[in-house]
Design a protein around this motif. Structure first.
Motif, PDB file in Angstrom:
ATOM      1  N   SER A 304       0.792  -1.356  -0.026  1.00  0.00           N
ATOM      2  CA  SER A 304       0.029   0.237   0.096  1.00  0.00           C
ATOM      3  C   SER A 304       0.736   1.241   0.065  1.00  0.00           C
ATOM      4  CB  SER A 304      -0.911   0.067   1.221  1.00  0.00           C
ATOM      5  OG  SER A 304      -1.838   1.246   1.252  1.00  0.00           O
ATOM      6  N   LEU A 305       2.096   1.145   0.792  1.00  0.00           N
ATOM      7  CA  LEU A 305       2.785   2.344   0.948  1.00  0.00           C
ATOM      8  C   LEU A 305       3.569   2.455  -0.629  1.00  0.00           C
ATOM      9  CD1 LEU A 305       3.646   4.575   2.938  1.00  0.00           C
ATOM     10  CD2 LEU A 305       5.686   3.015   3.537  1.00  0.00           C
ATOM     11  N   LEU A 306       3.671   1.497  -1.126  1.00  0.00           N
ATOM     12  CA  LEU A 306       4.211   1.462  -2.556  1.00  0.00           C
ATOM     13  C   LEU A 306       3.468   2.024  -3.651  1.00  0.00           C
ATOM     14  CD1 LEU A 306       6.871   0.851  -4.253  1.00  0.00           C
ATOM     15  CD2 LEU A 306       5.812  -1.174  -4.822  1.00  0.00           C
ATOM     16  N   THR A 307       2.152   2.095  -3.494  1.00  0.00           N
ATOM     17  CA  THR A 307       1.314   2.455  -4.438  1.00  0.00           C
ATOM     18  C   THR A 307       0.989   3.994  -4.153  1.00  0.00           C
ATOM     19  OG1 THR A 307      -0.783   1.837  -3.042  1.00  0.00           O
ATOM     20  CG2 THR A 307      -0.030   0.511  -4.635  1.00  0.00           C
ATOM     21  N   TYR A 308       1.054   4.233  -3.072  1.00  0.00           N
ATOM     22  CA  TYR A 308       1.026   5.657  -2.288  1.00  0.00           C
ATOM     23  C   TYR A 308       2.160   6.526  -2.816  1.00  0.00           C
ATOM     24  CZ  TYR A 308       0.001   9.546   0.749  1.00  0.00           C
ATOM     25  OH  TYR A 308      -0.468  10.856   1.551  1.00  0.00           O
ATOM     26  N   SER A 309       3.420   5.841  -2.915  1.00  0.00           N
ATOM     27  CA  SER A 309       4.539   6.443  -3.530  1.00  0.00           C
ATOM     28  C   SER A 309       4.447   6.810  -4.872  1.00  0.00           C
ATOM     29  CB  SER A 309       5.836   5.713  -3.192  1.00  0.00           C
ATOM     30  OG  SER A 309       6.785   6.307  -3.827  1.00  0.00           O
ATOM     31  N   HIS A 310       3.662   5.870  -5.572  1.00  0.00           N
ATOM     32  CA  HIS A 310       3.517   5.841  -7.138  1.00  0.00           C
ATOM     33  C   HIS A 310       2.558   7.249  -7.338  1.00  0.00           C
ATOM     34  CE1 HIS A 310       5.461   2.283  -7.756  1.00  0.00           C
ATOM     35  NE2 HIS A 310       4.278   1.515  -7.840  1.00  0.00           N
ATOM     36  N   ALA A 311       1.445   7.413  -6.467  1.00  0.00           N
ATOM     37  CA  ALA A 311       0.697   8.521  -6.644  1.00  0.00           C
ATOM     38  C   ALA A 311       1.632   9.985  -6.494  1.00  0.00           C
ATOM     39  CB  ALA A 311      -0.334   8.672  -5.690  1.00  0.00           C
ATOM     40  N   ASN A 312       2.707   9.912  -5.371  1.00  0.00           N
ATOM     41  CA  ASN A 312       3.358  11.016  -5.310  1.00  0.00           C
ATOM     42  C   ASN A 312       4.291  11.234  -6.458  1.00  0.00           C
ATOM     43  OD1 ASN A 312       4.921  13.085  -4.065  1.00  0.00           O
ATOM     44  ND2 ASN A 312       6.446  11.559  -3.459  1.00  0.00           N
ATOM     45  N   ARG A 313       4.818  10.079  -7.122  1.00  0.00           N
ATOM     46  CA  ARG A 313       5.617  10.324  -8.337  1.00  0.00           C
ATOM     47  C   ARG A 313       4.741  10.877  -9.560  1.00  0.00           C
ATOM     48  NH1 ARG A 313       9.858   7.658 -10.743  1.00  0.00           N
ATOM     49  NH2 ARG A 313      10.065   6.104  -8.650  1.00  0.00           N
ATOM     50  N   ALA A 314       3.459  10.620  -9.612  1.00  0.00           N
ATOM     51  CA  ALA A 314       2.525  10.987 -10.664  1.00  0.00           C
ATOM     52  C   ALA A 314       2.489  12.559 -10.360  1.00  0.00           C
ATOM     53  CB  ALA A 314       1.083  10.252 -10.238  1.00  0.00           C
ATOM     54  N   VAL A 315       2.242  13.006  -9.309  1.00  0.00           N
ATOM     55  CA  VAL A 315       2.372  14.628  -9.217  1.00  0.00           C
ATOM     56  C   VAL A 315       3.765  15.195  -9.490  1.00  0.00           C
ATOM     57  CG1 VAL A 315       2.173  16.432  -7.239  1.00  0.00           C
ATOM     58  CG2 VAL A 315       0.559  14.560  -7.122  1.00  0.00           C
ATOM     59  N   GLN A 418       6.278  13.487   3.086  1.00  0.00           N
ATOM     60  CA  GLN A 418       7.042  12.935   4.008  1.00  0.00           C
ATOM     61  C   GLN A 418       6.727  12.786   5.426  1.00  0.00           C
ATOM     62  OE1 GLN A 418      10.039  12.458   2.927  1.00  0.00           O
ATOM     63  NE2 GLN A 418      10.957  11.621   4.738  1.00  0.00           N
ATOM     64  N   HIS A 419       5.836  13.601   6.114  1.00  0.00           N
ATOM     65  CA  HIS A 419       5.158  13.435   7.419  1.00  0.00           C
ATOM     66  C   HIS A 419       4.372  12.112   7.359  1.00  0.00           C
ATOM     67  CE1 HIS A 419       6.664  17.230   9.044  1.00  0.00           C
ATOM     68  NE2 HIS A 419       5.822  17.986   8.046  1.00  0.00           N
ATOM     69  N   THR A 420       3.572  12.038   6.356  1.00  0.00           N
ATOM     70  CA  THR A 420       2.668  10.733   6.367  1.00  0.00           C
ATOM     71  C   THR A 420       3.497   9.481   6.193  1.00  0.00           C
ATOM     72  OG1 THR A 420       1.003  12.219   5.132  1.00  0.00           O
ATOM     73  CG2 THR A 420       0.842   9.757   5.035  1.00  0.00           C
ATOM     74  N   LYS A 421       4.671   9.665   5.460  1.00  0.00           N
ATOM     75  CA  LYS A 421       5.336   8.377   5.071  1.00  0.00           C
ATOM     76  C   LYS A 421       6.024   7.766   6.633  1.00  0.00           C
ATOM     77  CE  LYS A 421       9.245   8.940   3.157  1.00  0.00           C
ATOM     78  NZ  LYS A 421      10.352   8.968   2.154  1.00  0.00           N
ATOM     79  N   GLU A 422       6.617   9.003   7.183  1.00  0.00           N
ATOM     80  CA  GLU A 422       7.226   8.571   8.468  1.00  0.00           C
ATOM     81  C   GLU A 422       6.113   8.224   9.616  1.00  0.00           C
ATOM     82  OE1 GLU A 422       8.930  12.383   9.708  1.00  0.00           O
ATOM     83  OE2 GLU A 422      10.561  12.322   8.071  1.00  0.00           O
ATOM     84  N   ALA A 423       5.149   8.852   9.615  1.00  0.00           N
ATOM     85  CA  ALA A 423       3.931   8.299  10.454  1.00  0.00           C
ATOM     86  C   ALA A 423       3.667   6.819  10.359  1.00  0.00           C
ATOM     87  CB  ALA A 423       2.796   9.098  10.475  1.00  0.00           C
ATOM     88  N   GLU A 424       3.501   6.525   8.795  1.00  0.00           N
ATOM     89  CA  GLU A 424       3.105   5.145   8.496  1.00  0.00           C
ATOM     90  C   GLU A 424       4.142   4.227   8.869  1.00  0.00           C
ATOM     91  OE1 GLU A 424       0.979   4.268   5.098  1.00  0.00           O
ATOM     92  OE2 GLU A 424      -0.415   5.911   5.140  1.00  0.00           O
ATOM     93  N   MET A 425       5.333   4.388   8.444  1.00  0.00           N
ATOM     94  CA  MET A 425       6.533   3.394   8.638  1.00  0.00           C
ATOM     95  C   MET A 425       6.719   3.287  10.280  1.00  0.00           C
ATOM     96  SD  MET A 425       9.330   4.499   5.537  1.00  0.00           S
ATOM     97  CE  MET A 425       9.980   2.673   5.910  1.00  0.00           C
TER      98      MET A 425
END
Length: 461
Positions: A304-315, A418-425
């Motif tokens: 799920s975090l990988l797909t979220y990163s794909h959305a970030n890449r799309a931006v 970055q905030h969201t990624k750190e919280a989720e990790m």
């Protein structure tokens, strides 16, 4: 909460200052990923730092099969929240929504906030839909967890958490009415491009590259690449660990059966061997429990975090597209301006001063063959080119402003991500560590109980 008309949702001014209100710091810290904007004494805000106006904590729970035993059966989920944002009419909004409602929310947040990293929804798992297993408790719980994570990411976002669409999603009693109103009156209607425009843009951008890349975004893309490579490597490694753990689980089960069979042969130590066999079976069950409650959720969260990163890449890719639009329009304007200057030079009798080379020479010859090389035709062309230059100048100015604004929003989005990624990790690794600690503690207890029994075995040779 439900007394007001659902078709009235006040617009939110994103850059407005936060309204002063008392905040419970303990409750705010409970909001995952929330960073208090008023704690700026030690952390002064930069121009691209995100600004939260409050907290929004959401949860998706209680999946229920609606209209059972009919062809229109579906699963609804209870969506509840706790917030201090002033745009909500209640501090604890809640509503029941189905998966299609989440799809509508996500699709229109992407349209309304193109510069925001909107998380991706889970796949539709078409095989489960075909076989009918989409109503199994395991599938519904897996879907509930994925939808919970999707909504949690939106709630952490300082802009998305204050969108009127999310507000209606969480508290509207007439959600279907609001969906139709949103479709009829979108926040920012844009004319749909024609088919030819889409084809030309696709062909143009398939080979075009940004000529003056911004170092900041190059570093961001490199950071995203490294992060995704790490996630892919971790996912591959943990899948291998999961497979070997399952092999160990089977081996311990087979060993337990073998030890139990040995106990029937050795009548003098049957009882201790049976205890040892039970311990092996219990250890095999602990391995299975760890896989189901710790490793599997960890792998799902990794993906799920990988797909979220794909959305970030799309931006990031869309930001490059905005800069590319500006560069292409600037080049087009430069070409039209040079053509206009060339015609002006020909009319004034200075044809050689244009300096446009072979292409201009060939164009002049073609115009001569067509009989369009007289001054009157050139003056008419110059008039049309002047009009086009004025339009292109306006377009270039707009594209430049859009590109700069989109770049600023992208910088802000990267900090939010970055905030969201750190919280989720932190959450993901904490759950994994808790699962491992629970497994090893239980395993130690089991082996501590069996070791004295084994040590008391005496075999006469």
């Amino acid at each position: 909460m439900h007394g007001e008309e659902e078709d009235v949702f006040d617009s939110v001014t994103w850059e407005s200052a936060s309204a002063p209100y008392d905040v419970d710091h303990t409750a705010m810290q409970a909001g995952p990923g929330f960073k208090q904007s008023t704690a700026g004494a030690e952390e002064p805000h930069g121009p691209h730092d995100p600004k939260w106006e409050g907290y929004l904590i959401t949860i998706v729970k209680d999946p229920v099969k609606e209209l059972p035993e009919t062809k229109d059966a579906y699963v609804s989920y209870l969506v509840a929240a706790k917030t201090n944002l002033p745009i909500f009419s209640s501090q604890t909004p809640s509503a029941r929504r189905r998966f299609q409602d989440f799809v509508f929310l996500r699709d229109h947040l992407v349209k309304d906030f193109p510069a925001c990293v909107v998380p991706v929804l889970p796949d539709k798992h078409r095989l489960e839909y075909i076989t009918g297993d989409r109503f199994s408790p395991e599938f519904m719980e897996r879907r509930r967890l994925e939808l919970h994570r999707f909504l949690q990411r939106i709630a952490r976002h300082p802009m998305l958490q204050r969108s009127t669409l999310l507000r209606a999603f969480l508290e509207s009693t007439e959600w279907h009415v609001y969906m139709h109103q949103h479709l009829a009156h979108p926040p920012g209607p844009e004319p749909a491009p024609g088919l030819i425009d889409n084809i030309s843009d696709t062909l143009l951008n398939a080979f075009a590259r940004v000529r003056k890349p911004d170092e900041r975004f190059l570093e961001m893309r490199e950071s995203v690449d490294k992060f995704e490579d790490g996630l892919v490597l971790s996912e591959r490694l943990w899948n291998r660990i999961r497979g070997r753990t399952n092999d160990l689980m089977t081996d311990y089960h087979d060993l337990a059966v073998a030890v139990q069979g040995l106990g029937f042969l050795e009548s003098g130590i049957t009882d201790p061997l049976n205890h040892f066999s039970n311990t092996l079976l219990e250890f095999s069950a602990l391995l299975r429990h760890k896989t189901q409650t710790s490793t599997d959720p960890f792998l799902v969260h990794l993906h799920s975090l990988l797909t979220y990163s794909h959305a970030n890449r799309a931006v990031l890719k869309l930001r490059d597209q905005k800069q590319l639009d500006f560069e292409e329009l600037s080049d087009y304007l430069s070409g039209v301006t040079l053509e206009r200057d060339r015609l002006s030079a020909i009319i004034s009798g200075h044809a050689g001063s244009s300096g446009l080379g072979l292409s201009a020479y060939l164009k002049d010859k073609v115009d001569a063959i067509r009989g369009a090389d007289d001054d009157r035709s050139r003056v008419e062309k110059m008039r049309k080119l002047d009009i086009k230059i004025k339009e292109l100048q306006d377009a270039v100015t707009t594209a430049h402003e859009t590109s700069d604004a989109f770049s600023d929003e992208t910088l802000r989005e990267q900090k939010i991500f970055q905030h969201t990624k750190e919280a989720e990790m932190k959450e993901m690794l904490s759950n994994l560590a808790d699962g491992e600690i629970e497994f090893y503690q239980s395993a130690i207890d089991e082996w501590d109980r069996i070791i004295p029994i084994i040590q008391r075995i005496r075999v006469d040779v």
